[in-house]
Design a protein around this motif. Structure first.
Motif, PDB file in Angstrom:
ATOM      1  N   ILE A  30       0.512  17.915  45.800  1.00 44.37           N
ATOM      2  CA  ILE A  30      -0.852  18.086  45.329  1.00 44.37           C
ATOM      3  C   ILE A  30      -1.503  19.195  46.152  1.00 44.37           C
ATOM      4  O   ILE A  30      -1.507  19.155  47.383  1.00 44.37           O
ATOM      5  CB  ILE A  30      -1.647  16.779  45.462  1.00 44.37           C
ATOM      6  N   ASP A  31      -2.053  20.178  45.446  1.00 51.95           N
ATOM      7  CA  ASP A  31      -2.601  21.353  46.111  1.00 51.95           C
ATOM      8  C   ASP A  31      -4.073  21.133  46.466  1.00 51.95           C
ATOM      9  O   ASP A  31      -4.984  21.696  45.851  1.00 51.95           O
ATOM     10  CB  ASP A  31      -2.444  22.581  45.196  1.00 51.95           C
ATOM     11  N   VAL A  32      -4.308  20.272  47.458  1.00 51.43           N
ATOM     12  CA  VAL A  32      -5.648  20.020  47.977  1.00 51.43           C
ATOM     13  C   VAL A  32      -5.549  19.962  49.502  1.00 51.43           C
ATOM     14  O   VAL A  32      -4.769  19.184  50.045  1.00 51.43           O
ATOM     15  CB  VAL A  32      -6.246  18.696  47.456  1.00 51.43           C
ATOM     16  N   ILE A  76     -12.495  16.986  42.619  1.00 50.09           N
ATOM     17  CA  ILE A  76     -11.752  18.159  42.163  1.00 50.09           C
ATOM     18  C   ILE A  76     -12.237  18.553  40.770  1.00 50.09           C
ATOM     19  O   ILE A  76     -12.724  17.707  40.013  1.00 50.09           O
ATOM     20  CB  ILE A  76     -10.230  17.886  42.126  1.00 50.09           C
ATOM     21  N   HIS A  82      -4.853  21.433  40.420  1.00 52.39           N
ATOM     22  CA  HIS A  82      -4.303  21.152  41.752  1.00 52.39           C
ATOM     23  C   HIS A  82      -2.894  20.577  41.678  1.00 52.39           C
ATOM     24  O   HIS A  82      -2.487  19.778  42.528  1.00 52.39           O
ATOM     25  CB  HIS A  82      -5.233  20.198  42.506  1.00 52.39           C
ATOM     26  N   SER A 121     -12.190  13.276  39.482  1.00 49.46           N
ATOM     27  CA  SER A 121     -11.772  14.496  38.776  1.00 49.46           C
ATOM     28  C   SER A 121     -12.813  14.799  37.701  1.00 49.46           C
ATOM     29  O   SER A 121     -12.848  14.138  36.661  1.00 49.46           O
ATOM     30  CB  SER A 121     -10.385  14.310  38.154  1.00 49.46           C
TER      31      SER A 121
END
Length: 264
Positions: A30-32, A76, A82, A121
């Motif tokens: 997960i790109d966070v 997000i 993400h 989200s």
């Protein structure tokens, strides 16, 4: 003959396809970016007002100190933005929880793992409370109540920052084994209460002026009782213990303790 050779080849090909399909479930990241040990908030969707963010951090910091239980809040724009395209929010939250290792798996040799993640989200119009494995599944009903009564009910009115703050306050109460805050009440409820109190005071004063001296004591007793109750509520809400856990929010924790999801 050719058919006999093709059957094993087809079986092997199908097996390889299944193995390849299973890889992303384990390899996806997960790109966070993870917040700092005592930052508690990653508001990438810009849904939280600065004043509410400060209160969230203060609440989460006190809980972490008192109970070694972190509450991490993440907003997000969408899961797809993400690395979670076509992913259920339960899966996204679980992967993020485990990737960040929210909470502490053990403390002083004792199993702990009481981390809490509140994920929102915005674009997907979904929210998730994800709990560490140390909670078991005993808090699922409370999480569902918090999601429905404190978070989603405000989200449906466009009050995103207030809903997230209310969710954190309720999760703090849950972690402390305290009663949950009541669900939002309509404005006329408070007007009715104020009107009833004003009418009671007016009636008591009128009776005193008409010579019913015994009622004066009743009136002042009621006033002091109300003032005392309000002061007790104020003190009980602001009371917090000193000392306690001084570590951060991340220490090998992993999900598996249930939670609740919601949409608006």
């Amino acid at each position: 003959m050719m058919k006999q050779y093709l059957q094993p080849v087809a079986f092997v090909a199908a097996s390889l396809m299944c193995m390849v399909a299973a890889i992303p479930a384990f390899a996806v990241q997960i790109d966070v970016e993870r917040p700092g040990d005592r930052e508690f908030v990653r508001d990438l969707a810009g849904m939280i007002a600065p004043a509410d963010a400060e209160q969230i951090v203060a609440t989460a910091d006190t809980l972490l100190t008192d109970k070694a239980t972190p509450i991490i809040v993440v907003t997000i724009p969408s899961m797809a933005a993400h690395g979670g395209a076509d992913m259920r929010i339960e899966t996204f939250a679980r992967l993020l929880f485990d990737q960040w290792e929210i909470g502490h798996a053990e403390l002083a040799g004792q199993a702990w793992n009481t981390g809490i993640l509140l994920l929102v989200s915005e674009g997907d119009r979904k929210a998730r409370i994800e709990l560490g494995a140390g909670w078991g599944r005993e808090k699922d009903a409370l999480c569902k109540q918090i999601m429905d009564e404190q978070i989603i009910t405000r989200f449906k009115q466009g009050e995103f920052s207030a809903g997230i703050l209310a969710g954190v306050v309720a999760l703090d109460a849950m972690a402390r084994e305290k009663p949950l805050p009541t669900k939002p009440r309509p404005w006329w409820h408070y007007a009715l209460v104020v009107g009833a109190i004003a009418l009671a005071i007016f009636t008591a004063v009128s009776m005193v002026r008409n010579g019913a001296s015994g009622w004066a004591w009743v009136m002042w007793a009621a006033i002091f009782a109300i003032v005392g109750w309000l002061l007790w509520q104020l003190l009980s809400r602001s009371n917090s213990s000193g000392g306690g856990f001084s570590g951060g929010s991340f220490g090998g924790g992993f999900s598996g303790g249930g939670g609740a999801s919601g949409s608006w």
